[in-house]
Design an enzyme around this catalytic site. Structure first.
Site, short mmCIF file in Angstrom:
data_model
loop_
_atom_site.label_atom_id
_atom_site.label_comp_id
_atom_site.label_asym_id
_atom_site.label_seq_id
_atom_site.Cartn_x
_atom_site.Cartn_y
_atom_site.Cartn_z
N SER A 33 0.84 -1.20 0.00
CA SER A 33 0.00 0.00 0.00
C SER A 33 0.87 1.25 0.00
CB SER A 33 -0.96 -0.03 1.18
OG SER A 33 -1.95 0.95 1.04
N ASN A 34 0.35 2.37 0.43
CA ASN A 34 1.09 3.63 0.42
C ASN A 34 0.67 4.47 1.62
OD1 ASN A 34 -1.27 5.39 -0.38
ND2 ASN A 34 -1.24 3.92 -2.06
N ARG A 35 1.21 5.65 1.74
CA ARG A 35 1.03 6.46 2.95
C ARG A 35 -0.25 7.30 3.00
NH1 ARG A 35 5.59 6.68 6.06
NH2 ARG A 35 7.54 6.11 5.04
N SER A 36 -1.13 7.13 2.03
CA SER A 36 -2.35 7.94 2.04
C SER A 36 -3.17 7.70 3.31
CB SER A 36 -3.20 7.60 0.82
OG SER A 36 -4.46 8.23 0.93
#
Ligand code: CTP
Ligand code: CA
Length: 226
Positions: A33-36
């Protein structure tokens, strides 16, 4: 009996907001995933409700409570987000894509938890569809707004995305700046338009930026009808 009549400059509009970072499974217990954080997308949804819009929020997992009065659709992966967004696209007037969509997903999802061993692990990734690009290709009456988090060459990258994805404008932010980007309550954005006009906004709260973005959408809506 009084009929409910929404007020505000987005009354009569249906808007679609996407939020959060998609999760691409590796095995039953792991994902990429990512940091959103989802804060920008949720702020956009809340602001649009306040301005009278019918709001569809397609959200990847976040720690946030969906705002009151929003129709919420929970998704995990980019593929699921693509499906929900495409289902809603014909009925909405505006799409704001604040979600951070994973560009790649693991090619194989292991049915069992992958066990560690003494060598490393290579995970092969394949490209996800670009949802916003697809929306741009199929655009009719809709206003399309993109988001971009960049770490270098902000304006150039932003202008290329506006053109390639057929956007009405893009909200670009340099995530290396303190007070901008992931997880923060504030943002420092530049609005980048297809005619190469750029509006640099000062640091502001994500809710304030959300209203600024809807202001811009309302201005554009006067020039377009279904
Ligand atoms: N986006 C999307 N689907 C994807 C990737 C991105 O809809 N598979 C959308 C995002 O929601 C965002 C916009 O496209 O509104 C820009 O995302 P960004 O990651 O900055 O652009 P990319 O085209 O993926 O380019 P890159 O990651 O290489 O900078
Ligand atoms: Ca990307």
């Amino acid at each position: 009996k009084k009929v409910f009549e929404p007020e505000g400059d987005l009354a009569g509009s249906q808007v679609l907001v996407t939020a959060g970072g998609t999760r691409e499974p590796i095995d039953p217990v792991r994902y990429i995933s990512n940091r959103s954080s989802g804060k920008m997308g949720y702020a956009l949804a809340a602001a649009a409700v306040n301005r009278g819009a019918v709001v569809h929020l397609v959200t990847a997992p976040t720690c946030l409570e969906p705002p009151d009065g929003v129709k919420t659709y929970h998704v995990k992966t980019a593929l699921e987000m693509l499906r929900e967004v495409m289902n809603l696209y014909q009925q909405v007037d505006v799409v704001v894509k604040a979600a951070a969509v994973a560009d790649y997903r693991p090619k194989m999802v292991s049915k069992q938890k992958i066990k560690k061993n003494d060598s490393g692990l290579i995970i092969e990734l394949e490209k996800n569809a670009d949802i916003l690009f697809e929306l741009g290709q199929q655009k009719k009456h809709q206003i399309l707004v993109g988001f971009a988090a960049e770490t270098e060459d902000l304006i150039n990258n932003a202008q290329q995305k506006v053109a390639k994805k057929n956007l009405d404008f893009l909200v670009a932010n340099d995530v290396t700046q303190p007070g901008a980007g992931f997880g923060t309550d504030t943002n420092i954005a530049k609005l980048v338009f297809p005619d190469r006009r750029i509006e640099s906004l000062p640091m502001m709260d994500k809710l304030e930026l959300a209203d600024r973005i809807w202001d811009e959408v309302v201005k554009l809506r006067y020039g377009k009808t279904k």
